[in-house]
Design a protein around this motif. Sequence first.
Motif, PDB file in Angstrom:
ATOM      1  N   TYR A  77       0.808  -1.220   0.000  1.00  0.00           N
ATOM      2  CA  TYR A  77       0.000   0.000   0.000  1.00  0.00           C
ATOM      3  C   TYR A  77       0.841   1.271   0.000  1.00  0.00           C
ATOM      4  O   TYR A  77       0.341   2.351  -0.316  1.00  0.00           O
ATOM      5  CB  TYR A  77      -0.912   0.032   1.230  1.00  0.00           C
ATOM      6  CG  TYR A  77      -2.060  -0.948   1.178  1.00  0.00           C
ATOM      7  CD1 TYR A  77      -2.320  -1.704   0.038  1.00  0.00           C
ATOM      8  CD2 TYR A  77      -2.889  -1.129   2.283  1.00  0.00           C
ATOM      9  CE1 TYR A  77      -3.356  -2.612   0.003  1.00  0.00           C
ATOM     10  CE2 TYR A  77      -3.943  -2.028   2.260  1.00  0.00           C
ATOM     11  CZ  TYR A  77      -4.170  -2.770   1.115  1.00  0.00           C
ATOM     12  OH  TYR A  77      -5.204  -3.655   1.082  1.00  0.00           O
ATOM     13  N   GLU A  81      -3.913   6.411  -2.442  1.00  0.00           N
ATOM     14  CA  GLU A  81      -5.318   6.282  -2.066  1.00  0.00           C
ATOM     15  C   GLU A  81      -5.512   5.414  -0.822  1.00  0.00           C
ATOM     16  O   GLU A  81      -6.636   5.198  -0.384  1.00  0.00           O
ATOM     17  CB  GLU A  81      -6.113   5.666  -3.231  1.00  0.00           C
ATOM     18  CG  GLU A  81      -6.030   6.505  -4.507  1.00  0.00           C
ATOM     19  CD  GLU A  81      -6.733   5.823  -5.667  1.00  0.00           C
ATOM     20  OE1 GLU A  81      -7.210   4.680  -5.464  1.00  0.00           O
ATOM     21  OE2 GLU A  81      -6.810   6.414  -6.751  1.00  0.00           O
ATOM     22  N   LYS A  82      -4.442   4.906  -0.290  1.00  0.00           N
ATOM     23  CA  LYS A  82      -4.545   3.975   0.839  1.00  0.00           C
ATOM     24  C   LYS A  82      -4.062   4.597   2.151  1.00  0.00           C
ATOM     25  O   LYS A  82      -3.705   3.886   3.080  1.00  0.00           O
ATOM     26  CB  LYS A  82      -3.716   2.718   0.552  1.00  0.00           C
ATOM     27  CG  LYS A  82      -4.121   1.970  -0.713  1.00  0.00           C
ATOM     28  CD  LYS A  82      -5.443   1.252  -0.538  1.00  0.00           C
ATOM     29  CE  LYS A  82      -5.756   0.392  -1.758  1.00  0.00           C
ATOM     30  NZ  LYS A  82      -7.018  -0.350  -1.595  1.00  0.00           N
ATOM     31  N   GLY A  83      -4.063   5.915   2.234  1.00  0.00           N
ATOM     32  CA  GLY A  83      -3.536   6.587   3.418  1.00  0.00           C
ATOM     33  C   GLY A  83      -4.253   6.209   4.693  1.00  0.00           C
ATOM     34  O   GLY A  83      -3.625   5.914   5.721  1.00  0.00           O
ATOM     35  N   ASP A  84      -5.594   6.205   4.658  1.00  0.00           N
ATOM     36  CA  ASP A  84      -6.368   5.876   5.862  1.00  0.00           C
ATOM     37  C   ASP A  84      -6.132   4.430   6.298  1.00  0.00           C
ATOM     38  O   ASP A  84      -5.986   4.138   7.495  1.00  0.00           O
ATOM     39  CB  ASP A  84      -7.858   6.111   5.601  1.00  0.00           C
ATOM     40  CG  ASP A  84      -8.182   7.586   5.408  1.00  0.00           C
ATOM     41  OD1 ASP A  84      -7.362   8.418   5.848  1.00  0.00           O
ATOM     42  OD2 ASP A  84      -9.235   7.893   4.822  1.00  0.00           O
ATOM     43  N   GLU A  85      -6.105   3.528   5.327  1.00  0.00           N
ATOM     44  CA  GLU A  85      -5.876   2.118   5.652  1.00  0.00           C
ATOM     45  C   GLU A  85      -4.481   1.908   6.234  1.00  0.00           C
ATOM     46  O   GLU A  85      -4.296   1.120   7.171  1.00  0.00           O
ATOM     47  CB  GLU A  85      -6.058   1.254   4.404  1.00  0.00           C
ATOM     48  CG  GLU A  85      -7.496   1.173   3.915  1.00  0.00           C
ATOM     49  CD  GLU A  85      -7.654   0.188   2.768  1.00  0.00           C
ATOM     50  OE1 GLU A  85      -6.943  -0.836   2.777  1.00  0.00           O
ATOM     51  OE2 GLU A  85      -8.475   0.455   1.876  1.00  0.00           O
ATOM     52  N   LEU A 145      -2.798   4.026   7.960  1.00  0.00           N
ATOM     53  CA  LEU A 145      -2.789   4.541   9.325  1.00  0.00           C
ATOM     54  C   LEU A 145      -3.368   3.513  10.299  1.00  0.00           C
ATOM     55  O   LEU A 145      -2.810   3.273  11.375  1.00  0.00           O
ATOM     56  CB  LEU A 145      -3.591   5.845   9.390  1.00  0.00           C
ATOM     57  CG  LEU A 145      -3.624   6.544  10.758  1.00  0.00           C
ATOM     58  CD1 LEU A 145      -2.206   6.915  11.189  1.00  0.00           C
ATOM     59  CD2 LEU A 145      -4.510   7.782  10.696  1.00  0.00           C
ATOM     60  N   VAL A 146      -4.473   2.888   9.905  1.00  0.00           N
ATOM     61  CA  VAL A 146      -5.095   1.866  10.757  1.00  0.00           C
ATOM     62  C   VAL A 146      -4.153   0.673  10.935  1.00  0.00           C
ATOM     63  O   VAL A 146      -3.965   0.162  12.048  1.00  0.00           O
ATOM     64  CB  VAL A 146      -6.436   1.405  10.151  1.00  0.00           C
ATOM     65  CG1 VAL A 146      -6.989   0.222  10.939  1.00  0.00           C
ATOM     66  CG2 VAL A 146      -7.442   2.550  10.147  1.00  0.00           C
TER      67      VAL A 146
END
Length: 305
Positions: free
Chosen positions: A265, A270-274, A276-277
């Motif tokens: 990722y 586009e995978k910034g939020d994922e 972070l989690v």
Amino acid sequence: MQDHKSLKEHYKFTKEEEATLKDLQPRMTELADKFVDEFYDYIWGFGRTAQFLKNKKIIQYHRKRIKEWFINLFCGNYDLQYFTYLYKIGEVHVRIGLPTHYVNSAFTFVRTFVLTNIEENFLNKEYHINEIKAVEKIIDINLDTLTSSYREEELGKFLSLSKIEKNILTGLKKFNSYINYFLAGALALVAFFAIGLFGYDIYLLFFSDKGIEKGILTVLGSLLVLWAAIELIHEEINHLQGKGFAIGAFIMLAMAALIRKVLIYSLSSEKGDELLVIAVVIVGLAISYWLVTIKKYKNPAEKII
């Protein structure tokens, strides 16, 4: 507790050997402090020693008792009182949950220490041989008596069970063995698929348009998963051999899988939020792994000084 007279007879422990040990007592008394120091250096290598010797007060008391036991090893009077004293020590070991292999290993040190010092100071060869025989016998007798508490504890627990409980216990042990073998096979299958995943990622690296950078990161992630699977197999083998099961290996596998995702990722905006989690989860797993393994890798002596 086995009758002390019959125990001595079984070891063919003679009055002459008792006298020989008594003659050794002055020399061993002089070495008692050295023995205790080296004994402590030895037992700290067990890993879980600090679990039983939790503070300076306990250590000070234990050192005193170890010194007394060592000097009494050469008292020359091995009567009922002496064997009762040994048996009570064994009962304490059972009560605190001291592993039997700790006791056996500690006696290896005792044997080596005594025989080494005898070897360095003997004058008459024939008498020296008698000294060795006497020392070997009294050490074995001590070990036999101390570990008898463990045998009687296990026997008492088993005999206290009803027939149905014994059958259930036996059945559960067999079932547990089957589950362990199934788990070992499943882990081998996981490792096989991890190898397949690694090979597939290698194929995509050379024969797809995903890009060299992303391809290399994907391969590294697959390699990480394969390494974690191999580590799990190693831990399961240790478990089947009677060693403790390392939950840390499963935590490592989870971290490896998540790190693989991070590697993949990381090239996508586009995978910034994922990401972070996943990062938060990885940190949580890392803390869990640290808590699980801290006792294994930390020097036990540091916990009580």
